[in-house]
Design a protein around this motif. Structure first.
Motif, short mmCIF file in Angstrom:
data_model
loop_
_atom_site.label_atom_id
_atom_site.label_comp_id
_atom_site.label_asym_id
_atom_site.label_seq_id
_atom_site.Cartn_x
_atom_site.Cartn_y
_atom_site.Cartn_z
N ALA A 1 0.83 -1.21 0.00
CA ALA A 1 0.00 0.00 0.00
C ALA A 1 0.86 1.26 0.00
O ALA A 1 0.52 2.24 -0.67
CB ALA A 1 -0.95 0.00 1.20
N VAL A 2 1.97 1.25 0.73
CA VAL A 2 2.89 2.40 0.72
C VAL A 2 3.40 2.63 -0.70
O VAL A 2 3.42 3.75 -1.20
CB VAL A 2 4.05 2.20 1.71
CG1 VAL A 2 5.16 3.24 1.48
CG2 VAL A 2 3.57 2.27 3.15
N ALA A 3 3.81 1.55 -1.36
CA ALA A 3 4.32 1.67 -2.72
C ALA A 3 3.25 2.19 -3.68
O ALA A 3 3.48 3.12 -4.45
CB ALA A 3 4.86 0.32 -3.20
N GLN B 1 13.87 0.93 6.65
CA GLN B 1 14.52 0.44 5.43
C GLN B 1 13.52 -0.28 4.53
O GLN B 1 13.54 -0.10 3.31
CB GLN B 1 15.70 -0.50 5.78
CG GLN B 1 16.86 0.20 6.44
CD GLN B 1 16.65 0.46 7.94
OE1 GLN B 1 15.73 -0.05 8.58
NE2 GLN B 1 17.51 1.29 8.52
N GLU B 2 12.63 -1.08 5.11
CA GLU B 2 11.61 -1.77 4.31
C GLU B 2 10.68 -0.78 3.64
O GLU B 2 10.33 -0.95 2.46
CB GLU B 2 10.81 -2.74 5.18
CG GLU B 2 11.60 -3.95 5.62
CD GLU B 2 10.86 -4.81 6.61
OE1 GLU B 2 10.86 -6.06 6.44
OE2 GLU B 2 10.26 -4.26 7.57
N ILE B 3 10.29 0.24 4.36
CA ILE B 3 9.39 1.25 3.79
C ILE B 3 10.09 1.98 2.65
O ILE B 3 9.51 2.17 1.58
CB ILE B 3 8.91 2.23 4.90
CG1 ILE B 3 7.98 1.48 5.85
CG2 ILE B 3 8.22 3.44 4.28
CD1 ILE B 3 7.66 2.22 7.14
N MET B 4 11.35 2.36 2.84
CA MET B 4 12.06 3.07 1.78
C MET B 4 12.28 2.17 0.57
O MET B 4 12.16 2.63 -0.58
CB MET B 4 13.40 3.61 2.32
CG MET B 4 14.04 4.65 1.44
SD MET B 4 13.02 6.14 1.32
CE MET B 4 12.92 6.32 -0.45
N GLU B 5 12.56 0.89 0.78
CA GLU B 5 12.70 -0.03 -0.36
C GLU B 5 11.39 -0.15 -1.12
O GLU B 5 11.39 -0.20 -2.36
CB GLU B 5 13.18 -1.40 0.10
CG GLU B 5 14.67 -1.46 0.36
CD GLU B 5 15.18 -2.88 0.54
OE1 GLU B 5 14.58 -3.83 -0.01
OE2 GLU B 5 16.21 -3.02 1.22
N ALA C 1 8.95 3.75 -7.33
CA ALA C 1 9.60 4.70 -8.23
C ALA C 1 10.07 3.99 -9.50
O ALA C 1 9.90 4.50 -10.61
CB ALA C 1 10.78 5.37 -7.53
N GLU C 2 10.63 2.80 -9.34
CA GLU C 2 11.11 2.06 -10.52
C GLU C 2 9.95 1.65 -11.40
O GLU C 2 10.02 1.75 -12.63
CB GLU C 2 11.90 0.82 -10.06
CG GLU C 2 12.67 0.13 -11.19
CD GLU C 2 11.80 -0.74 -12.11
OE1 GLU C 2 12.22 -0.96 -13.26
OE2 GLU C 2 10.72 -1.19 -11.69
N MET C 3 8.86 1.22 -10.81
CA MET C 3 7.70 0.80 -11.59
C MET C 3 7.10 1.99 -12.34
O MET C 3 6.69 1.86 -13.50
CB MET C 3 6.65 0.15 -10.69
CG MET C 3 7.07 -1.18 -10.10
SD MET C 3 7.46 -2.43 -11.36
CE MET C 3 5.85 -2.64 -12.11
N TYR D 1 9.27 4.22 -19.59
CA TYR D 1 10.25 3.58 -20.46
C TYR D 1 9.57 2.53 -21.36
O TYR D 1 9.78 2.51 -22.57
CB TYR D 1 11.35 2.93 -19.62
CG TYR D 1 12.28 2.06 -20.41
CD1 TYR D 1 13.24 2.63 -21.24
CD2 TYR D 1 12.19 0.68 -20.34
CE1 TYR D 1 14.10 1.82 -21.98
CE2 TYR D 1 13.04 -0.13 -21.07
CZ TYR D 1 13.99 0.45 -21.90
OH TYR D 1 14.82 -0.36 -22.63
N ALA D 2 8.73 1.70 -20.76
CA ALA D 2 8.08 0.63 -21.52
C ALA D 2 7.16 1.17 -22.61
O ALA D 2 7.04 0.58 -23.68
CB ALA D 2 7.29 -0.28 -20.57
N HIS D 3 6.53 2.30 -22.36
CA HIS D 3 5.61 2.87 -23.34
C HIS D 3 6.30 3.77 -24.37
O HIS D 3 5.66 4.27 -25.29
CB HIS D 3 4.50 3.66 -22.62
CG HIS D 3 3.48 2.75 -22.01
ND1 HIS D 3 3.65 2.20 -20.77
CD2 HIS D 3 2.30 2.29 -22.49
CE1 HIS D 3 2.61 1.44 -20.50
NE2 HIS D 3 1.77 1.47 -21.51
N SER D 4 7.61 3.95 -24.23
CA SER D 4 8.32 4.81 -25.18
C SER D 4 8.23 4.29 -26.61
O SER D 4 8.33 5.06 -27.56
CB SER D 4 9.79 4.96 -24.78
OG SER D 4 10.46 3.71 -24.86
#
Length: 111
Positions: free
Chosen positions: A50-52, A78-82, A88-90, A96-99
């Motif tokens: 949910a945080v992500a 650390q788990e929350i930041m990961e 962020a990567e997704m 990137y994927a839709h480029s």
């Protein structure tokens, strides 16, 4: 003057929201409780997801609420930041994927 687009929730606003649609609110609360209950995924893992998601949807209320939920469920800083970095990567990965859509449009216009 310090004004935010995202005003804090007040008891008065919460009461008004409940009075305007009590059945929907009740159903939403029941759904939320079922979703975040211990199951195949732990409560902690559900709150980290949910945080992500809250960071991807950019809901400040959700970020605050689910970060609090993750901490209460035992998540470390650390788990929350990961989890946030996964979000962020997704989000970046989606761009990137839709480029290829933009590239294909450019290539079609060259013809």
């Amino acid at each position: 003057m310090d004004q935010s687009v995202y005003i804090p929730m007040t008891k008065e606003l919460a009461k008004q929201r409940a009075e305007l649609a009590p059945d929907a609110l009740s159903a939403f609360k029941a759904f939320s409780a079922a979703v975040f209950a211990e199951g195949a995924l732990s409560k902690k893992n559900k709150q980290l997801i949910a945080v992500a998601v809250a960071h991807v949807t950019q809901c400040p209320y959700c970020i605050k609420g689910h970060t609090e939920g993750a901490v209460r469920a035992g998540a470390s800083e650390q788990e929350i930041m990961e989890a946030i970095w996964v979000a962020a990567e997704m989000r970046a990965g989606g761009a990137y994927a839709h480029s290829h859509l933009a590239l294909e449009t450019i290539n079609q216009m060259k013809k």
